[in-house]
Design a protein around this motif. Structure first.
Motif, mmCIF file in Angstrom:
data_model
loop_
_atom_site.group_PDB
_atom_site.id
_atom_site.type_symbol
_atom_site.label_atom_id
_atom_site.label_comp_id
_atom_site.label_asym_id
_atom_site.label_seq_id
_atom_site.Cartn_x
_atom_site.Cartn_y
_atom_site.Cartn_z
ATOM 1 N N CYS A 119 0.857 -1.179 0.000
ATOM 2 C CA CYS A 119 0.000 0.000 0.000
ATOM 3 C C CYS A 119 0.896 1.233 0.000
ATOM 4 O O CYS A 119 1.704 1.419 0.917
ATOM 5 C CB CYS A 119 -0.927 0.018 1.213
ATOM 6 S SG CYS A 119 -1.881 1.543 1.390
ATOM 7 N N THR A 161 -2.260 3.596 -3.877
ATOM 8 C CA THR A 161 -2.119 2.477 -4.798
ATOM 9 C C THR A 161 -2.006 1.197 -3.982
ATOM 10 O O THR A 161 -1.147 1.086 -3.101
ATOM 11 C CB THR A 161 -0.874 2.632 -5.687
ATOM 12 O OG1 THR A 161 -0.998 3.836 -6.447
ATOM 13 C CG2 THR A 161 -0.737 1.455 -6.638
ATOM 14 N N GLU A 163 -1.504 -2.892 -4.282
ATOM 15 C CA GLU A 163 -1.088 -4.006 -5.128
ATOM 16 C C GLU A 163 -1.497 -5.301 -4.432
ATOM 17 O O GLU A 163 -1.221 -5.490 -3.245
ATOM 18 C CB GLU A 163 0.417 -3.956 -5.366
ATOM 19 C CG GLU A 163 0.857 -2.680 -6.083
ATOM 20 C CD GLU A 163 2.355 -2.513 -6.134
ATOM 21 O OE1 GLU A 163 3.070 -3.401 -5.620
ATOM 22 O OE2 GLU A 163 2.828 -1.494 -6.684
ATOM 23 N N GLU A 179 -3.469 -4.312 -9.465
ATOM 24 C CA GLU A 179 -3.268 -2.980 -8.903
ATOM 25 C C GLU A 179 -4.552 -2.182 -9.023
ATOM 26 O O GLU A 179 -5.234 -2.229 -10.041
ATOM 27 C CB GLU A 179 -2.128 -2.268 -9.636
ATOM 28 C CG GLU A 179 -1.785 -0.899 -9.075
ATOM 29 C CD GLU A 179 -0.611 -0.257 -9.813
ATOM 30 O OE1 GLU A 179 0.535 -0.620 -9.520
ATOM 31 O OE2 GLU A 179 -0.870 0.593 -10.695
ATOM 32 N N ARG A 181 -6.149 1.844 -7.872
ATOM 33 C CA ARG A 181 -5.805 3.174 -7.368
ATOM 34 C C ARG A 181 -7.080 3.921 -6.999
ATOM 35 O O ARG A 181 -8.057 3.897 -7.737
ATOM 36 C CB ARG A 181 -5.014 3.962 -8.420
ATOM 37 C CG ARG A 181 -3.679 3.331 -8.761
ATOM 38 C CD ARG A 181 -2.949 4.100 -9.844
ATOM 39 N NE ARG A 181 -1.684 3.455 -10.184
ATOM 40 C CZ ARG A 181 -0.848 3.895 -11.102
ATOM 41 N NH1 ARG A 181 -1.151 4.989 -11.804
ATOM 42 N NH2 ARG A 181 0.267 3.246 -11.355
#
Length: 250
Positions: A119, A161, A163, A179, A181
């Motif tokens: 993060c 973001t 992942e 991913e 956002r």
């Protein structure tokens, strides 16, 4: 239908409509369909459709084999006609099944939790730097919550973001990196995981959509759309033991 984690991936092949044993055998043997490849099956049928008139012409030109040639032409013509009719029937069946398949896959996607690996949060003031927060550490989760509260109160914005681990597109089930956002103020952080446990992410409004291809309906593949809110289950923020978030260049 199985919804193992490995089957939840950004792009997936659509399944054929389930049939009972005999109709399924007829579909495979008479049309050669192993997936919703109806455009290819129609092209093959068009190729086969050239054989009956060719045999008929050969029978007219060669009297010695006229009977055999005309008989083969009639038989092949009936088989081609049967295949064409079956393709129409099975294609309409697939078109009715596709929305249900997408809905079932969407429900599985919305219920599934993916492991979070990283993060990071970036602000417009520091475009080249991201601050990384360890979501397994209660102290860092608390810092992230404090930052989110300040941004919500002040109206400032920073981009988070996340992942996470998913399966690779295609037939394999090797792990891949997904991913997503969002604005930090939009993230829903749930401090329900024990300290040290891997964080999890869920997308309650995500969905699978048919992947359109020119001249190919029903669709052969689908892809996910991770729209809407993002729910992150992280370590409890009450534990304030831990290092602060690190800063890394991106």
């Amino acid at each position: 239908m199985s919804y193992e984690p490995g089957l939840l991936r950004p792009e997936v092949p659509l399944a054929l409509a389930p049939l009972r044993r005999f109709p399924d055998l007829l579909r495979r043997r008479a049309t050669g369909l192993a997936g919703p490849e109806f455009a290819r099956a129609r092209r093959v049928t068009a190729g086969w459709a050239l054989l009956p008139p060719t045999l008929t012409l050969a029978g007219l030109l060669l009297p010695d084999v006229r009977t055999e040639a005309l008989g083969c032409a009639v038989l092949l013509g009936l088989l081609v006609l049967l295949r064409a009719v079956l393709l129409v029937i099975f294609e309409r069946l697939q078109q009715r099944y596709e929305p249900r398949w997408l809905a079932e896959r969407t429900a599985a996607l919305r219920d599934h939790e993916f492991p979070v690996l990283r993060c990071s949060v970036r602000t417009d003031e520091t475009p080249g730097l991201s601050r990384v927060y360890d979501l397994t550490c209660g102290d860092q989760v608390g810092r992230l919550l404090d930052r989110r509260a300040r941004e919500r109160a002040s109206g400032t914005h920073s981009r988070a973001t996340l992942e996470f681990v998913c399966a690779t597109p295609g037939r394999g089930q090797w792990p891949a990196l997904g991913e997503v956002r969002r604005e930090l103020a939009e993230l829903e952080l749930l401090t329900v995981r024990p300290v040290g446990a891997q964080a999890r992410i869920r997308f309650p409004q995500a969905r699978y959509l048919a992947l359109p291809e020119p001249g190919r309906r029903p669709a052969r593949r689908a892809y996910w759309e991770l729209a809407g809110p993002v729910l992150v289950a992280a370590a409890g923020a009450g534990d304030r033991e831990g290092a602060p978030g690190s800063v890394s260049a991106r």
